[in-house]
Design a protein around this motif. Structure first.
Motif, short mmCIF file in Angstrom:
data_model
loop_
_atom_site.label_atom_id
_atom_site.label_comp_id
_atom_site.label_asym_id
_atom_site.label_seq_id
_atom_site.Cartn_x
_atom_site.Cartn_y
_atom_site.Cartn_z
N MET A 190 0.84 -1.20 0.00
CA MET A 190 0.00 0.00 0.00
C MET A 190 0.87 1.24 0.00
SD MET A 190 -3.73 -0.59 1.18
CE MET A 190 -3.98 0.89 0.37
N ALA A 191 0.70 2.07 0.99
CA ALA A 191 1.35 3.38 0.91
C ALA A 191 2.86 3.34 1.05
CB ALA A 191 0.76 4.30 1.97
N VAL A 192 3.38 2.19 0.92
CA VAL A 192 4.79 1.86 0.94
C VAL A 192 5.77 2.97 1.35
CG1 VAL A 192 6.42 0.39 -0.27
CG2 VAL A 192 4.06 0.42 -0.94
N LEU A 193 6.60 3.37 0.37
CA LEU A 193 7.79 4.14 0.76
C LEU A 193 7.48 5.53 1.29
CD1 LEU A 193 9.82 2.88 -2.20
CD2 LEU A 193 10.12 2.31 0.19
N THR A 244 5.01 6.55 2.98
CA THR A 244 4.63 6.50 4.38
C THR A 244 5.81 6.11 5.26
OG1 THR A 244 3.69 4.41 3.76
CG2 THR A 244 2.15 6.16 4.28
N ARG A 274 7.65 9.17 5.89
CA ARG A 274 6.90 10.04 6.77
C ARG A 274 6.92 9.48 8.19
NH1 ARG A 274 0.99 10.37 5.47
NH2 ARG A 274 1.73 10.42 3.33
N ASP A 275 6.85 8.16 8.24
CA ASP A 275 6.82 7.54 9.56
C ASP A 275 8.11 7.75 10.32
OD1 ASP A 275 5.93 5.66 11.65
OD2 ASP A 275 7.73 4.64 10.95
N ILE A 283 0.64 14.42 -1.79
CA ILE A 283 -0.37 13.39 -2.05
C ILE A 283 -0.24 12.85 -3.47
CG2 ILE A 283 -2.63 14.07 -2.98
CD1 ILE A 283 -3.66 13.52 -0.11
N LEU A 339 2.55 10.35 -3.42
CA LEU A 339 2.08 9.10 -2.84
C LEU A 339 1.31 8.29 -3.88
CD1 LEU A 339 1.20 7.29 -0.32
CD2 LEU A 339 -0.81 8.74 -0.27
N LEU A 396 13.15 -11.10 -8.51
CA LEU A 396 14.14 -10.28 -7.82
C LEU A 396 14.52 -9.08 -8.68
CD1 LEU A 396 15.55 -10.60 -5.12
CD2 LEU A 396 17.52 -11.54 -6.32
N PHE A 449 11.86 -6.60 -8.40
CA PHE A 449 11.97 -5.95 -7.09
C PHE A 449 13.02 -4.83 -7.12
CE2 PHE A 449 14.21 -6.24 -2.85
CZ PHE A 449 13.32 -5.41 -2.19
N LEU A 467 11.76 -1.88 -9.01
CA LEU A 467 10.77 -1.12 -8.24
C LEU A 467 11.45 -0.25 -7.19
CD1 LEU A 467 7.82 -3.61 -7.66
CD2 LEU A 467 7.88 -1.57 -9.07
N ILE A 468 12.42 -0.82 -6.48
CA ILE A 468 13.14 -0.06 -5.46
C ILE A 468 13.83 1.14 -6.10
CG2 ILE A 468 15.16 -0.14 -3.95
CD1 ILE A 468 13.10 -1.52 -2.54
N PHE A 481 13.00 5.05 -5.26
CA PHE A 481 14.00 5.98 -4.71
C PHE A 481 14.17 7.19 -5.63
CE2 PHE A 481 15.37 2.71 -1.71
CZ PHE A 481 15.51 3.50 -0.60
#
Lengths: 322, 299
Positions: free
Chosen positions: A1-4, A6, A9-10, A241, A244, A297, A300, A303-304, A308
């Motif tokens: 979901m709100a992955v990176l 968030t 932000r977290d 937003i 996001l 992989l 993956f 995506l990373i 970034f």
């Protein structure tokens, strides 16, 4: 979901929280009986999540990495083959064409989806607060990709599909939406936009509602047009937003499967063979799990990297405006 | 003409365009749903003769009967069907079990974990939390294949346990979302209760949980929609009709339709049947669903 988004932000938020808590601890008695027994209870409370994390998230991730170095057909134990799968990947034309097809799909569906949903959200915000209209707009989000794909498969049919009938009625030539090389990916992207647009628009709409109306007063006094205010005031305020939403949509679009599998099945001639489709066919069609793991992989890592990059771009443009 | 009049006119022209755009978007959004219904109530042969009619052609309940297995195979084939049907009640139950159990479990366990992360003081808390958050970075595709292998090794293929466990225990997003919300809540009432001698668990279930009901609902509804529509994971771990959800049944039904001249009416009837539960959910909770989605972006 709100992955990176968030996550970042977290980290900020949790930093604040720890600071707050440290201050609190300094003022309260560290031997306070209120927190006696906390540790035991905490481990009990997180036990189910911890098991789920360890067994179904961490372990499979590590195992996926391991399997990518093996020859593995599920029935016999994996056999270590070093970098063979990676060598195969570099020379696999179908993989690179799949990657190209997927990127094309992501670009089309995310950019078109973003434009339509921003305009829709702005229009909604400007002219109506009706929950019924917002509800109708998210209807496609509630149904499965299989249902959405099947309906559009019918509507885009080259002979009896209503879309082609309408095009022909206006004097156009019929389009082989799902069965021609040129149209397969744009068609699937349109179906995806149809399905996701409302969801994205509602999130942006909620973002618009948090912008206080007073911000626009100065602009209005200066006689700025609405379009201009939208560009210079609304869009910059919406940037977090939008970022996001773009990250989420890109990540989802890279893993598209359901719609493709019920409409084009990857065809014609691999023209819409998106990565997840190809990975699935390698794993479950040819039982080449090792190679499928290698491709997962690779996806993956892509995506990373993209996420970034997006965060970097976002941060760079943020410091411009500040 | 005064300046205000010009502005007002420009204003209303803009509003006219805005409404026109919105109506266009609504038509494109809703038309396919109408077209499902219209096709599902049509006769296949009449349909090929008059594909453009906005109303059902050769009105019949036949497609629904075919799909639900209420027509004999001969009748079905005579009407352009394949003779395949969907035992809707059975797949409906499977979907309900799969979506409900995984959603309830994961939201409940996430709430417990979020409480431990936001209210309790224990060594290793921040480390565990960061560890959990790394799971947000990992896309499904990386874990799905190894998870399939694991579920197979555990002997859980074609069982609800195998379908549910990978999603029913842990969700980094849920834990993160609920923890953030709990940290924002005032703890005064909870502290008062603790001082009065209430146990931690009583406080959790009696005070914190009710105060968190808003986000719990949000996560439940979004989770339920996601699990209900899930196709890929059940495709991997189920091959037996006894546990397959509706999405798979629809895909199988679609494949059984003759490719040269698909049973369009039957397919649309099946599609409608598969979509109805979500539409019903929408009728019941529409406003809250809309608000939940908006809320999920802002948090």
């Amino acid at each position: 979901m709100a992955v990176l988004e968030t996550t970042a932000r977290d980290q900020r938020a949790s930093g604040e929280a720890t600071r707050r808590r440290k201050n609190a601890r300094r003022t309260t008695n560290p031997y306070s009986p209120a927190h006696r027994g906390d540790a035991k209870l905490a481990w009990v409370l997180i036990a189910p999540a911890l098991v789920g994390f360890a067994v179904f998230a961490a372990y499979p991730t590590l195992r996926g990495i391991y399997l990518s170095f093996t020859d593995f057909a599920v029935l016999s134990p994996p056999e270590w083959i070093g970098l063979d799968n990676y060598r195969q990947l570099l020379g696999d034309e179908v993989f690179w064409s799949s990657l190209g097809v997927t990127v094309y799909f992501v670009l089309l569906s995310v950019s078109l989806g973003l434009v339509v949903s921003v305009v829709t959200a702005a229009v909604l915000h400007r002219i109506t607060s009706s929950t019924v209209i917002r509800g109708l707009i998210i209807l496609p989000f509630l149904i499965s990709g299989v249902v959405a794909g099947t309906v559009w498969w019918w509507m885009l049919d080259s002979q009896l599909g209503i879309v082609n009938i309408v095009i022909k009625a206006f004097g156009g030539d019929g389009i082989q939406f799902l069965t021609s090389r040129d149209w397969a990916i744009p068609s699937v992207a349109l179906i995806n936009v149809w399905k996701q647009m409302g969801y994205t628009a509602i999130i942006i709409f909620a973002g618009l509602q948090t912008i206080p109306a007073t911000i626009y007063e100065a602009g209005r006094v200066d006689g700025a047009s609405e379009l201009r205010m939208f560009r210079t005031l609304t869009l910059p305020l919406l940037r977090p937003i939008l970022a996001l939403v773009v990250v989420l949509n890109v990540i989802n679009a890279f893993q598209v499967f359901d719609i493709v599998s019920v409409t084009t099945k990857g065809g014609p001639a691999n023209a819409s063979n998106v990565l997840q489709m190809y990975i699935y066919s390698k794993a479950f069609g040819q039982f080449d799990f090792g190679y499928a793991a290698t491709m997962s992989l690779a996806l993956f890592v892509i995506l990373i990297a993209i996420t970034f990059l997006q965060m970097r771009l976002l941060r760079a443009s943020e410091s411009d405006t500040n | 003409m005064t300046a205000t009049a010009t502005r007002r006119r420009r204003f209303s022209v803009g509003k006219g365009f805005a409404w026109a755009y919105l109506i266009g978007v609504l038509v494109v959004t809703i038309f396919p749903f109408y077209w499902i219904l219209r096709t599902a109530l049509s006769d296949n042969y009449a349909l090929s003769a008059d594909p453009a009619s906005p109303l059902p052609v050769g009105f019949t309940w036949g497609p629904f009967k075919r799909v639900l297995g209420l027509a004999t195979t001969q009748e079905s084939i005579a009407e352009g069907g394949s003779g395949a049907s969907i035992e809707i009640g059975h797949f409906l139950v499977n979907s309900i079990v799969y979506a409900t159990v995984s959603t309830v479990l994961v939201v409940f366990f996430s709430t417990l974990a979020a409480y431990a992360f936001s209210r309790l003081h224990w060594r290793g808390r921040n480390l565990m939390f960061s560890l959990f958050l790394t799971a947000l970075m990992v896309p499904g595709i990386l874990t799905l294949l190894p998870n399939f292998v694991l579920v197979k090794e555990l002997g859980l293929l074609n069982t609800f346990a195998g379908m549910i466990l990978p999603f029913g225990l842990f969700s980094a997003f849920n834990i993160f979302f609920l923890r953030q919300f709990m940290l924002g809540l005032s703890t005064e009432i909870e502290e008062a209760a603790l001082i009065d001698g209430a146990g931690r668990l009583r406080v959790l279930f009696g005070i914190t949980l009710p105060m968190t009901s808003g986000p719990i609902f949000t996560l439940s509804i979004l989770g339920f929609i996601g699990m209900w529509n899930d196709y890929f994971w059940p495709l991997l771990v189920t091959s037996d009709e006894s546990v397959q959800p509706l999405t798979l049944a629809l895909a199988v039904f679609k494949q059984s339709s003759p490719q040269a001249q698909p049973d369009w009416a039957g397919l649309m009837a099946a599609t409608l049947v598969a979509a109805v539960p979500m539409l019903a959910l929408f009728m019941a909770f529409g406003r809250r669903i809309v608000n939940s989605i908006g809320f999920s972006g802002i948090k």
